[in-house]
Design a protein around this motif. Structure first.
Motif: not given
Length: 103
Positions: A2, A4-9, A50, A53
């Protein structure tokens, strides 16, 4: 994976690292160097997360070549870069405050 999830992390950990580094500068300005160093350690730990991720995304993309790029992913990369820069500059600024105060 995902993206999106990794970007948010990346955004969350990068933001946390930047915030902690900026607070460390404020502590150093006030002469609270032990607190500043502790905050810089926390900032570094957040920035390492960061990078982890980010690396997961890079390795996934290298293996699968199906990661969809988005503005969110670009935004996350900006957070990573600015977190690195903030950490490096905070380290230098804190050292300058130490020199000024002869610590």
């Amino acid at each position: 994976m995902d993206g999106i999830e990794k970007s948010m992390e990346i955004i969350a950990f990068g933001g946390q690292g930047k915030s902690l580094a900026m607070t460390a500068i404020q502590k150093a300005r006030a002469g609270e160097f032990e607190e500043a160093e502790a905050l810089m350690k926390e900032a570094h730990e957040a920035i390492v997360k960061c990078h982890q991720s980010h690396s997961e995304l890079l390795f996934y993309d290298a293996e699968n070549q199906d990661l969809k790029f988005s503005m969110l992913l670009v935004h996350a990369a900006d957070h990573l870069t600015s977190a690195d820069m903030t950490e490096a500059m905070a380290e230098e600024i804190i050292e300058l405050y130490k020199e000024i105060r002869h610590v």
